[in-house]
Design a protein around this motif. Structure first.
Motif, PDB file in Angstrom:
ATOM      1  N   GLY A   1     -10.504  -8.255  -0.342  1.00 17.90           N
ATOM      2  CA  GLY A   1     -10.780  -7.252   0.685  1.00 17.90           C
ATOM      3  C   GLY A   1      -9.511  -6.534   1.120  1.00 17.90           C
ATOM      4  O   GLY A   1      -9.519  -5.308   1.325  1.00 17.90           O
ATOM      5  N   LEU A   2      -8.419  -7.292   1.253  1.00 16.51           N
ATOM      6  CA  LEU A   2      -7.145  -6.672   1.618  1.00 16.51           C
ATOM      7  C   LEU A   2      -6.672  -5.730   0.520  1.00 16.51           C
ATOM      8  O   LEU A   2      -6.191  -4.622   0.806  1.00 16.51           O
ATOM      9  N   ALA A   3      -6.832  -6.164  -0.735  1.00 13.96           N
ATOM     10  CA  ALA A   3      -6.435  -5.308  -1.860  1.00 13.96           C
ATOM     11  C   ALA A   3      -7.257  -4.018  -1.876  1.00 13.96           C
ATOM     12  O   ALA A   3      -6.721  -2.925  -2.094  1.00 13.96           O
ATOM     13  N   ALA A   4      -8.567  -4.156  -1.637  1.00 13.26           N
ATOM     14  CA  ALA A   4      -9.429  -2.974  -1.624  1.00 13.26           C
ATOM     15  C   ALA A   4      -9.071  -2.044  -0.464  1.00 13.26           C
ATOM     16  O   ALA A   4      -9.033  -0.820  -0.616  1.00 13.26           O
ATOM     17  N   ALA A   5      -8.789  -2.631   0.705  1.00 14.41           N
ATOM     18  CA  ALA A   5      -8.439  -1.825   1.876  1.00 14.41           C
ATOM     19  C   ALA A   5      -7.120  -1.082   1.649  1.00 14.41           C
ATOM     20  O   ALA A   5      -6.990   0.095   2.009  1.00 14.41           O
ATOM     21  N   ALA A   6      -6.147  -1.773   1.038  1.00 15.30           N
ATOM     22  CA  ALA A   6      -4.853  -1.140   0.769  1.00 15.30           C
ATOM     23  C   ALA A   6      -5.007   0.019  -0.215  1.00 15.30           C
ATOM     24  O   ALA A   6      -4.440   1.100  -0.032  1.00 15.30           O
ATOM     25  N   THR A   7      -5.807  -0.202  -1.251  1.00 16.24           N
ATOM     26  CA  THR A   7      -6.024   0.844  -2.256  1.00 16.24           C
ATOM     27  C   THR A   7      -6.763   2.037  -1.663  1.00 16.24           C
ATOM     28  O   THR A   7      -6.375   3.195  -1.855  1.00 16.24           O
ATOM     29  N   ALA A   8      -7.832   1.750  -0.921  1.00 18.68           N
ATOM     30  CA  ALA A   8      -8.609   2.833  -0.302  1.00 18.68           C
ATOM     31  C   ALA A   8      -7.767   3.582   0.725  1.00 18.68           C
ATOM     32  O   ALA A   8      -7.843   4.814   0.834  1.00 18.68           O
ATOM     33  N   GLY A   9      -6.960   2.837   1.497  1.00 20.95           N
ATOM     34  CA  GLY A   9      -6.103   3.476   2.496  1.00 20.95           C
ATOM     35  C   GLY A   9      -5.084   4.399   1.869  1.00 20.95           C
ATOM     36  O   GLY A   9      -4.847   5.517   2.353  1.00 20.95           O
TER      37      GLY A   9
ATOM     38  N   VAL B   1      -4.987   8.408   2.529  1.00 25.19           N
ATOM     39  CA  VAL B   1      -3.778   9.043   3.066  1.00 25.19           C
ATOM     40  C   VAL B   1      -3.263  10.114   2.105  1.00 25.19           C
ATOM     41  O   VAL B   1      -2.837  11.196   2.519  1.00 25.19           O
ATOM     42  N   SER B   2      -3.309   9.822   0.801  1.00 25.30           N
ATOM     43  CA  SER B   2      -2.839  10.779  -0.200  1.00 25.30           C
ATOM     44  C   SER B   2      -3.696  12.039  -0.207  1.00 25.30           C
ATOM     45  O   SER B   2      -3.182  13.161  -0.267  1.00 25.30           O
ATOM     46  N   LEU B   3      -5.018  11.867  -0.151  1.00 27.13           N
ATOM     47  CA  LEU B   3      -5.920  13.017  -0.173  1.00 27.13           C
ATOM     48  C   LEU B   3      -5.773  13.862   1.100  1.00 27.13           C
ATOM     49  O   LEU B   3      -5.752  15.094   1.036  1.00 27.13           O
ATOM     50  N   VAL B   4      -5.684  13.200   2.246  1.00 21.67           N
ATOM     51  CA  VAL B   4      -5.523  13.927   3.507  1.00 21.67           C
ATOM     52  C   VAL B   4      -4.185  14.672   3.525  1.00 21.67           C
ATOM     53  O   VAL B   4      -4.105  15.842   3.933  1.00 21.67           O
ATOM     54  N   GLY B   5      -3.139  13.994   3.056  1.00 24.95           N
ATOM     55  CA  GLY B   5      -1.829  14.637   2.997  1.00 24.95           C
ATOM     56  C   GLY B   5      -1.836  15.839   2.071  1.00 24.95           C
ATOM     57  O   GLY B   5      -1.233  16.878   2.374  1.00 24.95           O
TER      58      GLY B   5
ATOM     59  N   VAL C   1      -4.793   9.963  -8.520  1.00 22.42           N
ATOM     60  CA  VAL C   1      -5.626   8.917  -9.120  1.00 22.42           C
ATOM     61  C   VAL C   1      -4.770   7.918  -9.893  1.00 22.42           C
ATOM     62  O   VAL C   1      -4.982   6.700  -9.815  1.00 22.42           O
ATOM     63  N   PHE C   2      -3.763   8.431 -10.604  1.00 22.82           N
ATOM     64  CA  PHE C   2      -2.882   7.545 -11.374  1.00 22.82           C
ATOM     65  C   PHE C   2      -2.116   6.600 -10.444  1.00 22.82           C
ATOM     66  O   PHE C   2      -2.041   5.391 -10.684  1.00 22.82           O
ATOM     67  N   ARG C   3      -1.550   7.147  -9.371  1.00 24.70           N
ATOM     68  CA  ARG C   3      -0.807   6.326  -8.419  1.00 24.70           C
ATOM     69  C   ARG C   3      -1.713   5.287  -7.759  1.00 24.70           C
ATOM     70  O   ARG C   3      -1.315   4.127  -7.573  1.00 24.70           O
ATOM     71  N   THR C   4      -2.913   5.707  -7.425  1.00 20.62           N
ATOM     72  CA  THR C   4      -3.864   4.783  -6.799  1.00 20.62           C
ATOM     73  C   THR C   4      -4.254   3.674  -7.770  1.00 20.62           C
ATOM     74  O   THR C   4      -4.393   2.505  -7.379  1.00 20.62           O
ATOM     75  N   ALA C   5      -4.426   4.030  -9.050  1.00 20.55           N
ATOM     76  CA  ALA C   5      -4.789   3.033 -10.058  1.00 20.55           C
ATOM     77  C   ALA C   5      -3.686   1.994 -10.234  1.00 20.55           C
ATOM     78  O   ALA C   5      -3.955   0.790 -10.359  1.00 20.55           O
ATOM     79  N   VAL C   6      -2.429   2.448 -10.235  1.00 18.46           N
ATOM     80  CA  VAL C   6      -1.294   1.518 -10.358  1.00 18.46           C
ATOM     81  C   VAL C   6      -1.279   0.556  -9.174  1.00 18.46           C
ATOM     82  O   VAL C   6      -1.115  -0.664  -9.336  1.00 18.46           O
ATOM     83  N   LEU C   7      -1.448   1.101  -7.956  1.00 20.63           N
ATOM     84  CA  LEU C   7      -1.490   0.247  -6.766  1.00 20.63           C
ATOM     85  C   LEU C   7      -2.645  -0.741  -6.842  1.00 20.63           C
ATOM     86  O   LEU C   7      -2.497  -1.917  -6.482  1.00 20.63           O
ATOM     87  N   ALA C   8      -3.805  -0.290  -7.317  1.00 20.90           N
ATOM     88  CA  ALA C   8      -4.971  -1.164  -7.406  1.00 20.90           C
ATOM     89  C   ALA C   8      -4.721  -2.323  -8.366  1.00 20.90           C
ATOM     90  O   ALA C   8      -5.081  -3.472  -8.076  1.00 20.90           O
ATOM     91  N   VAL C   9      -4.102  -2.033  -9.496  1.00 19.81           N
ATOM     92  CA  VAL C   9      -3.802  -3.091 -10.472  1.00 19.81           C
ATOM     93  C   VAL C   9      -2.889  -4.146  -9.856  1.00 19.81           C
ATOM     94  O   VAL C   9      -3.127  -5.360  -9.980  1.00 19.81           O
ATOM     95  N   VAL C  10      -1.837  -3.688  -9.166  1.00 22.79           N
ATOM     96  CA  VAL C  10      -0.899  -4.622  -8.539  1.00 22.79           C
ATOM     97  C   VAL C  10      -1.575  -5.412  -7.426  1.00 22.79           C
ATOM     98  O   VAL C  10      -1.468  -6.652  -7.355  1.00 22.79           O
ATOM     99  N   ALA C  11      -2.302  -4.718  -6.548  1.00 22.88           N
ATOM    100  CA  ALA C  11      -2.920  -5.362  -5.391  1.00 22.88           C
ATOM    101  C   ALA C  11      -3.978  -6.383  -5.807  1.00 22.88           C
ATOM    102  O   ALA C  11      -3.985  -7.523  -5.315  1.00 22.88           O
ATOM    103  N   PHE C  12      -4.858  -6.001  -6.730  1.00 22.92           N
ATOM    104  CA  PHE C  12      -5.904  -6.929  -7.150  1.00 22.92           C
ATOM    105  C   PHE C  12      -5.330  -8.049  -8.018  1.00 22.92           C
ATOM    106  O   PHE C  12      -5.866  -9.157  -8.029  1.00 22.92           O
ATOM    107  N   GLY C  13      -4.243  -7.767  -8.735  1.00 19.34           N
ATOM    108  CA  GLY C  13      -3.576  -8.823  -9.499  1.00 19.34           C
ATOM    109  C   GLY C  13      -2.993  -9.884  -8.584  1.00 19.34           C
ATOM    110  O   GLY C  13      -3.138 -11.091  -8.823  1.00 19.34           O
TER     111      GLY C  13
END
Length: 416
Positions: free
Chosen positions: A200-208, A212-216, A234-246
């Motif tokens: 859940g924390l990984a998902a929240a971090a990725t979604a956040g 933030v990126s889209l709003v910015g 999308v690429f940056r978010t995917a990299v973060l998701a891989v790290v966070a969920f890993g």
């Protein structure tokens, strides 16, 4: 008479990288990356590469290094000194130093122990008072530095000696106060065993991050300035998701998400936001970059200096609380030995410049991962503390050399 637009590499060097990505796609992004490397703007790249190399080497030497248990323990071990290092980052951004952080952490841990055990206070008020005492100690240093003009090296060195004596006096003749089970000890002994917690924390971090990126991006488009492409986001978010969920997957293989790590990550994210997104944070960078220019811009330099040392003291106290929680006691050894050196080393190794004006709270996180990974890997190999200190010192020297070379490259390219 119409002015000709500059052409050639020099003109392209001044173009916003987001515009290059939008116009040239991946080639533009790669070109901007090369330009930043040549210009000395290395960012966190050296420490990330170094961390990967360290992990690969120690995993090759001992297959227990990357085991879920060792990595989970490592994630908790970095917290106490890491919190102190976050405060050190604020001071280094001014181009100054705080030699009292270790002593302040030990003294505040002693205050916490006396209040919660000796005086029978509830743990939460005891922790609040301990942090307030740390902030007051830091403000004391900041006053003499900003108002009297005493060099930060001298005033914090004096503070280191004074607060060490204060710690010994508070602890009394026994020198050690054991902490009972409860809120304080639970800070480093609590794990969220439910799988959903880490994921859940990984998902929240990725979604956040995505939000933030889209709003910015939307705000930048509305203002008519270059913005990142959707593909880039999308690429940056995917990299973060891989790290966070890993990370979440590995933590769930042992005891789950540690509360201490959750608190540390929250502190890093909030302090990074303060540093980069608030007027106060930008003022710190301005003072660290050019104090005279900051003064002429209307920044209250004395206030910035005093507040930064107060922040360093507060984080030192918070680190002392977690150090006491880790061993369930406050003693004469809390905050002493190599704690100060490791906190400073973590900030510098993580990418904060000793010359001021460059760094972030994430430096403390990355630097502590490097230092604790070295300590953990060598402990598994049975290497003595002497060799650990030598290796950590060599890594610190390499980080300072990279910082110095980076600054020289930036000056040569006109970006410093």
């Amino acid at each position: 008479m119409t002015q000709e637009k500059p052409a050639g590499p020099a003109a392209e060097a001044q173009v916003d990288p987001r515009l290059l990505v939008r116009e040239k796609g991946f080639a533009g992004y790669l070109g901007e990356f090369r330009r930043r490397i040549k210009g000395g703007e290395l960012g966190p790249l050296p420490v990330i590469v170094g961390l990967v190399v360290i992990w690969l080497v120690f995993q090759t030497l001992n297959d227990r290094f990357l085991s879920p248990q060792n990595l989970s323990n490592l994630s908790v071990d970095i917290v106490a000194t890491g919190l102190i290092s976050v405060g050190i980052v604020f001071v280094l951004l001014l181009g100054e130093i705080d030699l009292s952080a270790g002593a302040v952490s030990g003294a505040c841990a002693a205050v916490l122990a006396v209040l919660s055990v000796g005086q029978g206070w509830d743990p939460l008020p005891s922790m609040i008072v301990a942090v307030a005492v740390g902030a007051a100690m830091g403000l004391f240093h900041g006053f003499f530095f900003a108002k009297i003009g005493v060099p930060s090296f001298v005033v914090t060195l004096a503070g280191m000696l004074a607060w060490t004596g204060f710690q010994l006096w508070v602890l009394g003749p026994n020198g050690t106060i054991n902490l009972p089970d409860g809120l304080i000890s639970n800070l480093t002994d609590t794990y969220f065993a439910y799988v959903i917690a880490a994921y859940g924390l990984a998902a929240a971090a990725t979604a956040g991050f995505l939000l933030v990126s889209l709003v910015g991006n939307a705000r930048r488009r509305a203002a008519g300035v270059p913005s990142r492409t959707v593909g880039d986001i999308v690429f940056r978010t995917a990299v973060l998701a891989v790290v966070a969920f890993g990370v979440a997957y590995v933590l769930n293989l042992y005891r789950g998400l540690p509360l201490a790590l959750l608190i540390f990550l929250a502190v890093v994210i909030v302090t990074d936001f303060v540093q980069r997104r608030t007027k106060y944070g930008r003022s710190i960078f301005a003072v660290g970059g050019n104090i005279e220019a900051a003064r002429r811009a209307g920044i209250n330099v004395a206030f910035i200096r005093m507040s930064v040392f107060a922040i360093s003291g507060a984080f030192a106290a918070l680190g002392g609380i977690f150090a006491a929680s880790r061993i369930s006691s406050a003693s004469q050894a809390t905050g002493q030995s190599n704690v100060l050196m490791m906190a400073i080393a973590a900030a510098v190794i993580g990418g904060t410049s000793l010359f001021g004006g460059r760094g972030s709270a994430y430096s403390a996180l990355l630097g502590m991962l490097v230092i604790q990974s070295i300590a953990s890997g060598m402990a598994l190999q049975g290497v003595s503390n002497a060799i650990q200190f030598i290796v950590t010192g060599a890594v610190l020297l390499a980080a300072v050399v990279i910082d110095s070379v980076s600054r020289r490259s930036q000056k040569a390219s006109g970006r410093a």
